[in-house]
Design a protein around this motif. Structure first.
Motif, PDB file in Angstrom:
ATOM      1  N   GLU A 263     -22.966   6.443  12.300  1.00  0.00           N
ATOM      2  CA  GLU A 263     -24.416   6.617  12.395  1.00  0.00           C
ATOM      3  C   GLU A 263     -24.860   6.530  13.838  1.00  0.00           C
ATOM      4  O   GLU A 263     -24.360   5.707  14.615  1.00  0.00           O
ATOM      5  N   CYS A 264     -25.801   7.422  14.193  1.00  0.00           N
ATOM      6  CA  CYS A 264     -26.438   7.393  15.513  1.00  0.00           C
ATOM      7  C   CYS A 264     -27.922   7.644  15.322  1.00  0.00           C
ATOM      8  O   CYS A 264     -28.313   8.675  14.759  1.00  0.00           O
ATOM      9  N   ILE A 265     -28.761   6.698  15.808  1.00  0.00           N
ATOM     10  CA  ILE A 265     -30.213   6.840  15.712  1.00  0.00           C
ATOM     11  C   ILE A 265     -30.763   6.704  17.135  1.00  0.00           C
ATOM     12  O   ILE A 265     -30.476   5.722  17.839  1.00  0.00           O
ATOM     13  N   ALA A 266     -31.562   7.688  17.579  1.00  0.00           N
ATOM     14  CA  ALA A 266     -32.052   7.734  18.971  1.00  0.00           C
ATOM     15  C   ALA A 266     -33.569   7.778  18.982  1.00  0.00           C
ATOM     16  O   ALA A 266     -34.220   8.185  18.019  1.00  0.00           O
ATOM     17  N   GLU A 267     -34.124   7.305  20.126  1.00  0.00           N
ATOM     18  CA  GLU A 267     -35.565   7.424  20.357  1.00  0.00           C
ATOM     19  C   GLU A 267     -35.782   8.287  21.576  1.00  0.00           C
ATOM     20  O   GLU A 267     -34.874   8.504  22.375  1.00  0.00           O
ATOM     21  N   THR A 289     -19.676  15.628   5.586  1.00  0.00           N
ATOM     22  CA  THR A 289     -21.062  15.953   5.253  1.00  0.00           C
ATOM     23  C   THR A 289     -21.968  15.259   6.261  1.00  0.00           C
ATOM     24  O   THR A 289     -21.658  14.163   6.760  1.00  0.00           O
ATOM     25  N   TYR A 290     -23.116  15.895   6.560  1.00  0.00           N
ATOM     26  CA  TYR A 290     -24.104  15.351   7.495  1.00  0.00           C
ATOM     27  C   TYR A 290     -25.363  15.019   6.696  1.00  0.00           C
ATOM     28  O   TYR A 290     -25.870  15.861   5.953  1.00  0.00           O
ATOM     29  N   GLN A 291     -25.844  13.793   6.871  1.00  0.00           N
ATOM     30  CA  GLN A 291     -26.977  13.314   6.091  1.00  0.00           C
ATOM     31  C   GLN A 291     -28.028  12.741   7.015  1.00  0.00           C
ATOM     32  O   GLN A 291     -27.819  12.577   8.229  1.00  0.00           O
ATOM     33  N   ASN A 292     -29.186  12.407   6.403  1.00  0.00           N
ATOM     34  CA  ASN A 292     -30.257  11.713   7.133  1.00  0.00           C
ATOM     35  C   ASN A 292     -30.646  12.479   8.400  1.00  0.00           C
ATOM     36  O   ASN A 292     -30.704  11.914   9.493  1.00  0.00           O
ATOM     37  N   HIS A 293     -30.878  13.793   8.202  1.00  0.00           N
ATOM     38  CA  HIS A 293     -31.286  14.657   9.313  1.00  0.00           C
ATOM     39  C   HIS A 293     -30.265  14.619  10.438  1.00  0.00           C
ATOM     40  O   HIS A 293     -30.610  14.503  11.619  1.00  0.00           O
ATOM     41  N   ASN A 294     -28.986  14.698  10.057  1.00  0.00           N
ATOM     42  CA  ASN A 294     -27.859  14.787  10.984  1.00  0.00           C
ATOM     43  C   ASN A 294     -27.553  13.471  11.699  1.00  0.00           C
ATOM     44  O   ASN A 294     -26.689  13.417  12.578  1.00  0.00           O
ATOM     45  N   LYS A 295     -28.254  12.382  11.332  1.00  0.00           N
ATOM     46  CA  LYS A 295     -28.026  11.119  12.014  1.00  0.00           C
ATOM     47  C   LYS A 295     -26.803  10.391  11.473  1.00  0.00           C
ATOM     48  O   LYS A 295     -26.282   9.482  12.124  1.00  0.00           O
ATOM     49  N   THR A 296     -26.343  10.784  10.264  1.00  0.00           N
ATOM     50  CA  THR A 296     -25.219  10.108   9.625  1.00  0.00           C
ATOM     51  C   THR A 296     -24.119  11.119   9.357  1.00  0.00           C
ATOM     52  O   THR A 296     -24.368  12.207   8.821  1.00  0.00           O
ATOM     53  N   LEU A 297     -22.881  10.759   9.748  1.00  0.00           N
ATOM     54  CA  LEU A 297     -21.696  11.573   9.459  1.00  0.00           C
ATOM     55  C   LEU A 297     -20.865  10.812   8.423  1.00  0.00           C
ATOM     56  O   LEU A 297     -20.534   9.627   8.638  1.00  0.00           O
ATOM     57  N   GLN A 298     -20.533  11.488   7.294  1.00  0.00           N
ATOM     58  CA  GLN A 298     -19.698  10.855   6.263  1.00  0.00           C
ATOM     59  C   GLN A 298     -18.428  11.676   6.103  1.00  0.00           C
ATOM     60  O   GLN A 298     -18.477  12.880   5.861  1.00  0.00           O
ATOM     61  N   LEU A 299     -17.287  10.994   6.245  1.00  0.00           N
ATOM     62  CA  LEU A 299     -15.981  11.625   6.125  1.00  0.00           C
ATOM     63  C   LEU A 299     -15.305  11.065   4.875  1.00  0.00           C
ATOM     64  O   LEU A 299     -15.076   9.850   4.770  1.00  0.00           O
TER      65      LEU A 299
END
Length: 1257
Positions: A263-267, A289-299
């Motif tokens: 997960e990566c969340i930026a301001e 798959t990419y979730q949460n508007h591309n903020k989360t990567l799930q492998l």
């Protein structure tokens, strides 16, 4: 017991040396079993308040298993604990802890282990970690308002209470509405709510974090957070900065087979976007798959290959920020080779393999009966070598249960495996004297399942005690089964299986019977059939007579059978018929012939052919070429349905000018899928393409878009230009109008020009829209030059060709001059005439009309209607042969010239045809006279064709092939009978009769027959009699081969009077097969006598229908004179009254038949029709008057038929018409009565008793 060997093969996969358990069939020995854990609780057990705590541990074994528990390595006794219930099942050590609450449950937390023991050893469960969790509570806290300026970032914390089970986080407001999340506002995996930048619309005082705990089925919420956003006039742009994670890199451990979440969340402002990169290689697209508007990567399902660096990149217009995840993939222990329990005999070497893998590499330890090996006394019999426990020279006392345990920081693996050393006598578990069957050429399997410890050896012997393995076709299996390849009939017999170990040996007998193999003698043949037709596959097979045969059918591997009411498949006697073939029916069809021992299969292929499928796709291109009246059409190939496509037909429709009508633009070869079309100007083109093969055209493609070509001047002129007059003073110019597709514009007109032929003067012209023009005031039959040119709004068509036409014709004035008539034979003549003067024809000479008719025979002229025959002769011919004429006849002949206007005047001539041979006599009947004589009767021919001079009679016996034929002339033309004598009574003859003229004999009539002796005694066959009210019909079936004769029929009434009353006998012909007797009394019994030459032949009885005759009473006073006079006076008075009533009735509107006749027109001036009879009616019954309607008939002579339209023909050939004294018709005729007796006017002729053909004269 008989065993079919086709079902034996799965048993061969088992080997007695690898058995885990002693077979149940091994009876007579009390065999013990080491303990085996069969069920246990999961490794991790989380309990919540109000939940019962249940720890499971179940095991099997003989003798009965005893259970004990440890908690955190210390002995634990469930029975002694308060609130603990232990199951009392013999194979269970499970227990349940009730009365759970938060304090009570925490007292039982720990790591549990179950031990199951009996005399043979101890099995051990895996570690069971029991975790107790109380009701979740949010810690008390004071939440202060969060103040931030517009455009800045902010993080709203959640920090839910910890839980052993995963929980779910939701952010809502006080109205229980979810906080909307997008690229700017995001909830992280930790539950915090992140704002990349805030807006004034984010200003709310009720941001509430909700935590859902599925284990306790509760949801708790945090105190509301008040977010206050200060508005500003200038929001400062800034580059991205990571809010989570906050550092530049981090290290993660991912477990193999588990999912990995990064997960990566930026301001920042503007709001940054997130990208993910993998420098070490491509992302596994099928698992990422990419979730949460591309903020989360799930492998998903992480593997070793997923080791390495993963980067997230946050970007906006001012810059970027990044974070590197260094992922290390590790794995909990997993088995490479799990130890398995085995049985061993004394002296054998036992080996248990325990090989595991994991990251980091797991530590492997061994236990024996639950005790670590390091705690056991040193014993040279046990050794650990490369992960395997090895026990040499095993003895029954060495029986044990071992545990192999592998552990690393991610988990623990445990396997129980026993070494069971037993000493048991050999025993064959397969039944003795069992019979096996196999077919020739197959492989037979004879079973001999043996068990013992040590494992017994197995031998197979034949009836002589010799080992069967000397034949290379015989081969043994490890489980004792004997296989025999390619069995033959002489392999039938008894075989002996001997099993032995160091304690004993046992033997059983196996019987083998070899049967004939099933063979398909005639299999189905591959076929190619057309769609919609049917195909028949046949199959014949030979079977062993002692086996139950079966023939079934399969289609593409699936069984076929007749489907209920569907008639798709018909299966009977080795035949498969498939009706209404479709393309889905094509494939492989198999005939399967089987018995309980073998299966053979024969396969055939079915191809269904037919017209092609539809063209799936049609595209128009190069639309810029429309200005040149061209376009390119492309299409996708159609399905050929197993017959090559020969060509494609390109059609078009103009929905403006001719909707729903398609015209072909041409065809292209079948291997071509595009073409450039030459189009006509001003046509609304919609295209379609149809594929064609040898079976015809398929369905057309979907239609294309509509394109319109530009207007242009006509490129064609009308054809078939003609000039002909329909009157003598005009000329009608006609032509075939242009097809609309040749107009090249919305409308087209025609420029018509004409002038007299041979003149150089100006052309007269007129423009018209209709395809004709009438030129008036012309001279009769004058040639004209004519031109017709197409004209539209864009110009004129090409220069037209000149056509010669003529003004109107007049009737010919020329009379053909006859040269003569040549008699060719008695039925044909040649007529010749001279050519007429063409100037007198007044038009085009079309030919000559020859009319002729027969006026009658040369003996007398016919007064019948004259039928005229016509022959049309071409204009270049001046003769004609008239054939089919009647010989010896007078004919009238007319010849006329004709043109398009009509016929001219006729030249007339008469001629006569010479005599010819006559036609055949009309009838020839044979009547038996005696055993040696026949009477021949005949009728003269209808066509004499001359003057009859007599007859020629010929006859010969049939049995002599025409030899001995006698022929003689009968010179009298009026002769109608001839008696032949001296005939053989036992021969059948052929008789031939010909009429003659001076030209010779004509066509013959032939009959065959013999004398009375040949046909035998006259037999009436199936004779019967039916009766009506006043008639009776006698019917019989003439016997085949019986010669005709005449006999009498006599009807005799039977009554009270002696002897009854008889009618006069009637003379009847045998061949007429029925006779009708009229004038019988109703309700009367009659005797019917048939006799020939006073010799009685047959007798029968019949009774008529209706009411009988009135019987008079015995004589009394009614016979006195005074009484007779009195009655006569009364009758006379009544008669006078009736006459007066009749006269009055007639004056009241009715009129007599005589008056009615006087109103008729003279019969010479008005021919009588059949309907005229319908105008007369009887006055006997009012019922008949009602049938005619209520209106009064007219007296002006225009009288319509009353009642039915029956004519005299409806009442038979013999009508008895009666008249009154004044000659008027009174309607009393036998035909009417007969018709009523047969059921009235509505009855058909078939039900009438009248047979005019056999009525007696």
């Amino acid at each position: 017991m008989v065993v079919a060997l086709r079902y034996v093969w799965p048993l061969l996969l088992c080997s007695p040396c690898l058995l885990i358990q002693i077979p149940e069939e091994y009876e007579g020995h009390h065999v013990m079993e080491p303990p085996v854990i069969t069920e246990q609780s999961p490794r991790r057990l989380v309990v919540f308040p109000t939940d019962d705590i249940s720890l499971k541990c179940e095991a099997s074994g003989k003798p009965e298993v005893q259970f004990r528990w440890t908690r955190d390595g210390v002995h634990f006794k469930p029975k002694e604990e308060l609130g603990v219930t232990v199951y009392q099942s013999p194979h269970s050590g499970s227990f349940t802890i009730t009365g759970n609450n938060s304090n009570f449950a925490q007292r039982f937390q720990g790591i549990y282990r179950c031990f199951a023991s009996n005399k043979l050893g101890t099995a051990m469960s895996h570690e069971i970690r029991l975790m107790a969790e109380g009701a979740p509570k949010w810690p008390k806290e004071t939440v202060k308002p969060v103040e931030v300026e517009e455009g800045e970032s902010v993080v709203l914390p959640c920090h839910p209470p910890p839980s052993a089970e995963p929980l779910r986080i939701y952010w809502m407001n006080s109205k229980i509405l979810h906080i909307k999340q997008d690229e700017r506002v995001t909830m992280g995996q930790n539950g915090n709510l992140y704002f990349a930048n805030v807006l004034t619309s984010d200003n709310h005082s009720d941001y509430i974090c909700h935590a859902h705990f599925p284990g306790t089925r509760t949801i708790i919420q945090k105190e509301p957070i008040d977010l206050r956003v200060k508005a500003t006039n200038s929001m400062i742009d800034r580059k991205p900065r990571l809010l989570f994670p906050t550092n530049s890199s981090s290290h993660l451990v991912a477990l193999q087979g588990q999912p990995l979440v990064l997960e990566c969340i930026a301001e920042g402002f503007p709001t940054p976007t997130i990208k993910w990169l993998r420098p070490s290689g491509p992302m596994p697209a099928d698992r990422v798959t990419y979730q949460n508007h591309n903020k989360t990567l799930q492998l998903l399902k992480v593997g070793e290959e997923d080791d390495g660096e993963y980067r997230c990149l946050a970007e906006n217009s001012l810059g970027s920020a990044r974070h590197a995840y260094y992922v290390t993939v590790e794995a909990a222990p997993y088995w490479l080779h799990k130890p398995q329990s085995h049985l061993y005999g004394p002296g054998e070497t036992a080996r248990l393999d325990c090989q595991v893998q994991g990251r980091p590499q797991p530590e492997v330890t061994w236990r024996i009966n639950g005790i670590p090996m390091e705690e056991l006394a040193k014993d040279q019999k046990y050794r650990i070598q490369r992960g395997a426990l090895i026990l040499s020279n095993a003895q029954p006392s060495d029986t044990m249960v071992t545990q192999c345990e592998a552990r690393n920081r991610h988990g623990l693996l445990l396997a129980n495996a026993y070494i069971y050393v037993v000493q048991l006598p050999a025993k064959i578990l397969t039944a003795d004297n069992q019979t096996y069957m196999a077919v020739q050429g197959s492989t037979a399997y004879l079973l001999c399942k043996a068990f013992g410890a040590p494992v017994p050896s197995v031998q197979w012997l034949d009836e002589d005690g010799t080992t069967v393995l000397q034949d290379e076709r015989f081969f043994p299996y490890a489980n004792g089964t004997l296989g025999i390849r390619d069995v033959q009939a002489n392999d039938t017999g008894r075989y002996f299986c001997l099993a032995a170990n160091d304690q004993n040996n046992v033997t059983i007998v196996a019987n083998l019977k070899v049967k004939d193999a099933t063979q398909i003698t005639q299999g189905p043949r591959s076929a190619i059939e057309k769609k919609g037709s049917r195909v028949t596959f046949t199959c014949q097979a030979s079977f062993d007579p002692s086996l139950q045969p079966s023939i079934t059918w399969r289609g593409d591997g699936r069984d076929l059978q007749e489907l209920g009411d569907s008639d798709k498949y018909f299966i009977e006697d080795g035949r498969l018929v498939i009706h209404s073939l479709d393309y889905s029916d094509q494939g492989n069809y198999s005939c399967v012939a089987s018995t309980e021992l073998d299966v053979v299969e024969s396969r055939a292929q079915l191809l269904v052919v037919g017209s092609p499928g539809p063209v799936p796709r049609l595209v128009l291109s190069d639309l810029h070429l429309l200005t040149q009246s061209q376009v390119r059409v492309s299409w996708s190939p159609a399905e050929d349905h197993n017959a090559p496509i020969e060509k494609y037909d390109i059609e078009f429709e103009d929905k403006e000018m001719a909707p729903e009508k398609w015209y072909s633009l041409g065809k292209v070869p079948g291997n071509q899928t595009s073409t450039t079309l030459k189009l006509s100007p001003y046509v609304h083109y919609t295209f379609r393409v149809t594929a064609i093969n040898k079976y015809g055209p398929g369905e057309p493609s979907p239609i294309s878009e509509t394109v319109v070509t530009p207007e242009a001047a006509p490129e064609k002129n009308p054809v078939d230009v003609k000039g002909e007059g329909n009157e003598t003073t005009n000329m009608v110019i006609t032509w075939k109008p242009l097809r609309w597709m040749d107009w090249n514009a919305p409308q087209v007109q025609y420029r018509v020009q004409w002038r007299p032929q041979g003149t150089r003067g100006p052309w007269q012209e007129q423009i018209v829209s209709d395809p004709f023009l009438v030129v008036s005031n012309t001279s009769t039959f004058v040639p004209y030059e004519i031109k017709v040119q197409a004209v539209n709004s864009q110009g004129k068509g090409p220069e037209p060709q000149v056509t010669i036409g003529y003004s109107g014709e007049d009737y010919p004035q020329a009379i053909p001059e006859l040269e003569g008539i040549e008699i060719l034979n008695s039925s044909a003549v040649l007529v010749k005439w001279r050519p007429v003067d063409l100037a007198q024809v007044k038009g085009h000479l079309r030919g000559y009309n020859v009319t002729y008719w027969r006026e009658g025979s040369q003996r007398k002229h016919s007064k019948r209607h004259i039928h005229k025959d016509h022959v049309v002769v071409p204009a270049n011919t001046t003769s004609v042969i008239l054939s089919g004429l009647r010989p010896y006849s007078s004919y009238h002949l007319e010849v006329q010239a004709f043109n398009g206007r009509g016929l001219g005047p006729a030249s007339e001539f008469t001629f006569s045809t010479p005599e010819g041979v006559p036609g055949h006599p009309e009838a020839l009947h044979l009547e038996c006279q005696s055993n040696t004589s026949l009477l021949l009767r005949w009728q003269p021919p209808l066509s004499h064709n001359g003057v009859l001079t007599g007859y020629v009679l010929s006859y010969h016996p049939l049995d002599e092939g025409g030899k001995g034929q006698l022929s003689f002339n009968l010179r009298d033309p009026e002769l109608r009978t001839h008696n032949l004598t001296d005939l053989s009574p036992h021969l059948r003859y052929r008789f031939q009769l010909q009429a003659t003229t001076k030209e010779g004999p004509g066509e013959a009539i032939v009959r065959e027959g013999g004398t009375m002796a040949l046909s035998g005694i006259s037999d009436f066959g199936n004779i019967s009699a039916t009766a009506g009210e006043n008639y009776s019909v006698v019917s019989w079936v003439p016997k085949e081969g019986q010669c005709n004769f005449r006999f009498h029929i006599l009807f005799k009434a039977l009554g009270e009077e002696k002897g009854g009353a008889s009618l006069s006998p009637q003379y009847v012909s045998y061949n007429q097969s029925s006779y009708t007797q009229w004038d019988l009394q109703p309700d009367t019994d009659y005797e019917i006598h048939l006799f020939k030459e006073r010799m009685f032949r047959h007798q029968m009885a019949v009774k008529t229908n209706g009411t009988g005759r009135v019987r008079l009473p015995p004589a009394g006073f009614a016979t006195e004179g005074w009484f007779i006079g009195f009655v006569s006076a009364i009758i006379l008075l009544l008669l006078v009254l009736l006459i007066l009533c009749f006269i009055k009735r007639s004056k009241g509107g009715k009129y007599s038949v005589k008056d009615k006749e006087d109103t008729q027109v003279d019969s010479e001036a008005r021919p009588m029709k059949d309907e005229t009879f319908g105008e007369y009616r009887s006055l006997e019954s009012d019922n008949e008057e009602k049938a005619f309607g209520s209106s009064q008939p007219s007296l002006n002579g225009d009288i319509k038929p009353l009642g039915s339209d029956d004519s005299l023909a409806d009442y038979g050939g013999s009508v008895d018409v009666q008249f009154n004294e004044d000659g008027s018709f009174i309607g009393q005729y036998s035909g009417k009565k007969e018709k009523e007796a047969a059921g009235g006017n509505d009855s058909s002729g078939a039900t009438s008793p009248i047979n005019p053909a056999v009525a007696l004269e």
